[in-house]
Design a protein around this motif. Structure first.
Motif, PDB file in Angstrom:
ATOM      1  N   CYS A  59       0.810  -1.237   0.000  1.00  0.00           N
ATOM      2  CA  CYS A  59       0.000   0.000   0.000  1.00  0.00           C
ATOM      3  C   CYS A  59       0.838   1.280   0.000  1.00  0.00           C
ATOM      4  N   ALA A 131      -0.762  -0.929  10.256  1.00  0.00           N
ATOM      5  CA  ALA A 131      -1.777  -1.301   9.262  1.00  0.00           C
ATOM      6  C   ALA A 131      -2.779  -2.326   9.798  1.00  0.00           C
ATOM      7  N   ARG A 132      -2.708  -2.621  11.081  1.00  0.00           N
ATOM      8  CA  ARG A 132      -3.617  -3.619  11.652  1.00  0.00           C
ATOM      9  C   ARG A 132      -5.039  -3.088  11.711  1.00  0.00           C
ATOM     10  N   GLY A 133      -5.992  -4.036  11.679  1.00  0.00           N
ATOM     11  CA  GLY A 133      -7.401  -3.679  11.781  1.00  0.00           C
ATOM     12  C   GLY A 133      -8.021  -3.220  10.472  1.00  0.00           C
ATOM     13  N   ARG A 134      -7.303  -3.375   9.362  1.00  0.00           N
ATOM     14  CA  ARG A 134      -7.819  -2.935   8.066  1.00  0.00           C
ATOM     15  C   ARG A 134      -8.105  -4.106   7.128  1.00  0.00           C
ATOM     16  N   GLY A 135      -8.013  -5.330   7.649  1.00  0.00           N
ATOM     17  CA  GLY A 135      -8.384  -6.503   6.867  1.00  0.00           C
ATOM     18  C   GLY A 135      -7.298  -7.088   5.995  1.00  0.00           C
ATOM     19  N   PHE A 136      -6.075  -6.565   6.057  1.00  0.00           N
ATOM     20  CA  PHE A 136      -5.015  -7.057   5.180  1.00  0.00           C
ATOM     21  C   PHE A 136      -4.622  -8.499   5.513  1.00  0.00           C
ATOM     22  N   ARG A 139      -7.356 -10.932   4.502  1.00  0.00           N
ATOM     23  CA  ARG A 139      -7.398 -11.153   3.056  1.00  0.00           C
ATOM     24  C   ARG A 139      -6.380 -12.231   2.651  1.00  0.00           C
TER      25      ARG A 139
END
Length: 194
Positions: A59, A131-136, A139
């Motif tokens: 990202c 970047a945690r908690g964003r669904g990466f 996925r």
């Protein structure tokens, strides 16, 4: 699937796992732990990039990485005898010979917890703390589990972080075994689909 270098992978995994109970048990010194983790994960990253499956979310920098072993690769991520450093060599350098032997013997029991049937083993799933908690991570996990199912395989993993157990359960894995790592180590939850 996105590309990632060994340097990017080791740095991301070291940041993701620096407070993981297993890494704290391995490397109790807070200042040395990020560097020890990066060295250890660097060896794994080199081998998975050569012989395993590595999934990445960028990202545009890498924010999540998953490293899987598939049945045809199991055993293929071990260091070749002429390559340095080895995981055992690093552990001895960081822990001392006696503790490294003790930890190694204790960790050996984890392999017995994996399913007997052909399986896809998730060795590492790391998400950058920012970047945690964003669904990466989800996925990457869901993609690997779906591909394992399509191949007729059980997907499995081990975690020493109790906070991860409900996360993995929400993605279709269940606890098959709990395994304490010695008298002073964390508990391992061996999880699998099916």
């Amino acid at each position: 699937m996105a590309e990632i270098s060994a340097v990017e992978a080791r740095t991301l995994l070291a940041r993701a796992f620096v407070h993981d109970p297993l890494m704290v048990w391995f490397f109790p010194d807070d200042d040395a732990r990020p560097h020890a983790c990066a060295a250890m994960f660097g060896v794994f990253a080199e081998h998975y990039l050569a012989d395993g499956r590595v999934d990445v979310v960028r990202c545009p920098e890498p924010v999540a990485v998953a490293m899987w072993q598939w049945p045809s690769e199991q055993g293929g991520t071990a260091a070749r005898s002429d390559e340095l450093p080895t995981i055992g060599g690093l552990m001895t350098a960081f822990m001392g010979a006696g503790r490294a032997r003790e930890v190694g013997a204790t960790m050996k029991g984890m392999e017995d917890l994996r399913p007997a049937e052909p399986h896809a083993y998730l060795h590492q799933l790391g998400v950058h703390p920012g970047a945690r908690g964003r669904g990466f991570g989800g996925r990457l996990l869901d993609r690997g589990i779906a591909d394992a199912r399509s191949a007729g395989l059980v997907a499995c993993l081990d975690t020493t972080n109790p906070a991860n157990v409900p996360y993995y359960e929400a993605h279709g894995l269940s606890v098959r075994h709990e395994f304490p790592l010695g008298a002073d180590g964390p508990t391992v939850w061996a999880m699998a689909t099916g």
